[in-house]
Design a protein around this motif. Structure first.
Motif, PDB file in Angstrom:
ATOM      1  N   LEU A   1      -0.993  -6.475  -9.909  1.00  0.00           N
ATOM      2  CA  LEU A   1      -1.898  -6.243  -9.224  1.00  0.00           C
ATOM      3  C   LEU A   1      -2.773  -5.748  -9.140  1.00  0.00           C
ATOM      4  O   LEU A   1      -3.669  -6.080  -8.896  1.00  0.00           O
ATOM      5  CB  LEU A   1      -0.746  -4.948  -8.421  1.00  0.00           C
ATOM      6  CG  LEU A   1       0.730  -5.128  -7.700  1.00  0.00           C
ATOM      7  CD1 LEU A   1       0.825  -3.754  -7.111  1.00  0.00           C
ATOM      8  CD2 LEU A   1       0.135  -6.071  -6.470  1.00  0.00           C
TER       9      LEU A   1
ATOM     10  N   ASP B   1       0.811  -1.844  -0.243  1.00  0.00           N
ATOM     11  CA  ASP B   1      -0.025   0.129  -0.101  1.00  0.00           C
ATOM     12  C   ASP B   1       1.261   1.460   0.561  1.00  0.00           C
ATOM     13  O   ASP B   1       0.548   2.406  -0.823  1.00  0.00           O
ATOM     14  CB  ASP B   1      -1.089  -0.484   1.348  1.00  0.00           C
ATOM     15  CG  ASP B   1      -2.067  -0.741   0.988  1.00  0.00           C
ATOM     16  OD1 ASP B   1      -2.277  -1.416  -0.323  1.00  0.00           O
ATOM     17  OD2 ASP B   1      -2.916  -1.094   1.848  1.00  0.00           O
TER      18      ASP B   1
ATOM     19  N   ASN C   1      -5.074  -1.932  -3.700  1.00  0.00           N
ATOM     20  CA  ASN C   1      -4.097  -1.720  -4.530  1.00  0.00           C
ATOM     21  C   ASN C   1      -4.203  -1.541  -6.563  1.00  0.00           C
ATOM     22  O   ASN C   1      -2.976  -0.869  -6.817  1.00  0.00           O
ATOM     23  CB  ASN C   1      -3.633  -3.135  -4.231  1.00  0.00           C
ATOM     24  CG  ASN C   1      -2.761  -3.585  -2.488  1.00  0.00           C
ATOM     25  OD1 ASN C   1      -2.572  -5.012  -2.328  1.00  0.00           O
ATOM     26  ND2 ASN C   1      -2.307  -1.883  -2.235  1.00  0.00           N
TER      27      ASN C   1
ATOM     28  N   GLY D   1      -4.474  -7.978  -6.744  1.00  0.00           N
ATOM     29  CA  GLY D   1      -4.639  -6.572  -5.404  1.00  0.00           C
ATOM     30  C   GLY D   1      -5.500  -7.058  -5.106  1.00  0.00           C
ATOM     31  O   GLY D   1      -6.458  -7.118  -5.404  1.00  0.00           O
TER      32      GLY D   1
END
Length: 643
Positions: free
Chosen positions: A577, A546, A585, A581
């Motif tokens: 991501l 993050d 994200n 994610g």
């Protein structure tokens, strides 16, 4: 010889302003007090930043030609006169004893005049001529902006006629704040050149000596058709025309007796419990913000629920709301409102508006601060450890420690060879910086170079707290420039790459906040920030994805950072991501990719080749609102690429 002579002229001309700056900083050093303390320290802090400018001019050794010398002398003399006025005002304000409302207004009016003079003097300096660095120019521009805001803060209808009178005087002539009368002011002529008021000196000025053959004298230039007149009933602007004048009836003048309406305090600044403006806002487990003293009292009474939402508190930790505290402070300054927390005459104002007598506490703390300078290292160790403990406990202690002059002494202890003293000193400064008014005092004590040195070479605990201190100080926008130019960014990047888990988080927080300022983004890239950020994204055991994405999202708008991010082969990682994610994200990854691909067809083509369309389409349908916007925009760019 001619070049040496002209260089000496510039060096001599800048020498007087530089000495005045040092004098002003000394005046507002330890022991400075009085009802105008904040105004004085704010002015001194802004003035202190100009030292870098004058030092660069001296170091440039630029040799002006003969026809340029007089013009340069005039610019530096205007600055010296403004600084001399600031110095006299600080002496007057420090020794001010008259508590009447009228006398106080006169002092505030003098602050208005001095800030106006300084801003105008800075506007005329030839920055390009001396090849002043970009960092210092940005710093000076920030000081000018602050001086403009300060002039507006001190201004207002009650001071309008007096300001007219002050502006009618040469820069070296001040109105005595203790000898103002109510006589009407006659017409005043001011030359308007490029929207700046052009002025030259009239006569000899105390403490300023020009080069031989260049006496410091001149006249106030008259304007062409612009005349300002002030009367007891108002301030009128008259403009000459070819065939007549604009009417100046009293009805068109500003009524100087009309008082401005009191500003309404924003609801978000009020504590939900006390309904008073907060001075030490803290966040509880539910995300609600309260004044620390009230929510602490609520918890101490055995309550375990949030007063506003009635939800159970999962924990009882109170987290300082630095952002809100900074916003409240800025709002108070902008609206000329007294800060919610103040120290005066041995008393501290409490959140309920009453005062607490702390005269006994302040004497004890002064005695403790004296021990910081003891010849005995054991006494110094004990004193700095006690101050660390006191500064952690409460806002009142932070106020009293600063009032007792602890900050400059603690800054000196940052260079101590004793590890324990250094650790406790930097942690004490961190704790003191939590109180916003102390931030300016820490900057005025020239703490940044020593904090950066601790960040580079201190123990791991000291490095962590040095990074946290830089973050705390950088919450004030003007400090972002100073910290960025101090060499802090390479040291923070090193801590981000090689520090402990806590150290990396402290470094990441500080770097994020510093990189909000555009000028620091390039510095961070040149310091090598992309490498540790990329490692954070690819290390499966790293819990700072993050933080890495958040910093990259700030950097990606900078051209140098954009090129470095792409060169580091970050695009494939970001696309991955998008697929795997967490929602947060994915949102940041989409934001970074959009910044990288705007007007960059090569990067867009890379996105298309690596199969970004599918995860972007999914995010555009089911992501967070911000993620949907970013993904939709990227898909639109990709569609245009193939048209």
């Amino acid at each position: 010889m001619a070049d040496e002579d002209t260089v000496a002229v510039v060096g001599g001309t800048t020498g007087v302003p530089l000495q005045l700056i040092h004098d002003i900083v000394r005046i507002c050093g330890p022991g400075f007090s009085g009802r105008f303390k904040k105004d004085c320290t704010d002015l001194a802090r802004r003035v202190s930043l100009l030292a870098h400018l004058l030092e660069e001019i001296v170091d440039s050794k630029k040799a002006p030609k003969n026809h340029e010398t007089s013009s340069l002398n005039s610019c530096f003399t205007d600055l010296a006169v403004a600084l001399q006025a600031a110095k006299r005002l600080l002496f007057a304000a420090n020794n001010f004893e008259d508590s009447s409302d009228g006398a106080t207004k006169k002092i505030f009016f003098q602050f208005q005049c001095v800030t106006w003079k300084l801003e105008k003097a800075l506007a005329t300096l030839p920055y390009d001529y001396f090849d002043i660095s970009e960092e210092v120019q940005e710093q000076v521009e920030l000081v000018r902006a602050q001086l403009k805001r300060a002039t507006e803060k001190y201004g207002g209808p009650l001071n309008s006629s007096l300001l007219c009178r002050s502006l009618s005087q040469p820069l070296d002539k001040d109105i005595n704040p203790f000898q103002l009368d109510n006589t009407l002011i006659r017409s005043l002529h001011v030359e308007n050149i490029d929207n700046d008021v052009g002025t030259k000196l009239d006569g000899h000025v105390e403490g300023i000596h020009g080069s031989e053959g260049h006496p410091l004298h001149g006249i106030i230039q008259e304007s062409e058709g612009l005349k300002i007149s002030c009367t007891s009933s108002g301030v009128c602007v008259q403009k000459d025309s070819d065939n007549g004048r604009i009417d100046n009836s009293a009805s068109k003048c500003l009524d100087v007796n009309k008082k401005p309406e009191s500003p309404v305090i924003p609801d978000d600044f009020l504590c939900p419990v006390s309904l008073e403006m907060m001075r030490d806002p803290v966040i509880v487990a539910t995300g609600q913000t309260y004044e620390r003293s009230y929510i602490q009292r609520w918890i101490d009474c055995g309550n375990t629920t949030c007063p506003k939402t009635q939800q159970n508190l999962q924990h009882l930790t109170l987290t300082p709301n630095y952002v809100l505290r900074s916003l409240i402070s800025q709002w108070c300054v902008k609206n000329n409102i007294e800060q919610p927390s103040t120290f005066m005459s041995g008393r501290i104002k409490k959140s309920d508006g009453s005062f607490r007598d702390v005269s006994g506490d302040i004497e004890a703390i002064k005695a403790l601060v004296l021990k910081l300078s003891s010849l005995s290292i054991e006494q110094r160790k004990a004193a700095v450890a006690e101050i660390r403990s006191l500064s952690k406990r409460s806002t009142d202690n932070r106020i009293l420690l600063a009032e007792a002059g602890a900050i400059p002494v603690l800054v000196n202890l940052l260079t101590s060879e004793d590890v324990e003293i250094q650790d406790n000193a930097v942690t004490s400064i961190l704790n003191l910086s939590i109180y916003d008014n102390n931030k300016g005092l820490i900057m005025l004590a020239n703490a940044i170079p020593s904090i950066v040195q601790v960040l580079r070479t201190g123990s791991m605990e000291a490095r962590e707290n040095a990074a946290a201190t830089l973050f705390s100080l950088s919450l004030a926008d003007e400090n972002k420039i100073i910290i960025g130019a101090s060499g802090a960014l390479p040291a923070l990047v090193d801590l981000l790459q090689n520090g402990s888990s806590r150290g990396k988080k402290d470094a990441a927080t500080a770097l994020f906040n510093l990189c909000i300022y555009q000028g620091n983004k390039g510095r961070a890239v040149r310091a090598g920030i992309i490498t540790p950020l990329l490692k954070m994204l690819t290390d499966s055991g790293n819990s700072m994805v993050d933080e890495a994405l958040t910093i990259l999202s700030v950097l990606a708008s900078h051209h140098e950072a954009k090129a470095a991010i792409v060169k580091a082969s970050t695009i494939p990682i970001l696309i991955d991501l998008l697929r795997t994610g967490l929602p947060r994200n994915k949102e940041n990854a989409a934001s970074i990719l959009l910044s990288l691909c705007k007007r960059e067809s090569e990067n867009l083509a890379c996105l298309s080749r690596l199969g970004a369309v599918i995860p972007l389409s999914e995010i555009a349908k089911s992501g967070t609102e911000r993620a949907k916007r970013k993904a939709t925009s990227l898909l639109e760019h990709l569609r245009k690429l193939h048209v």
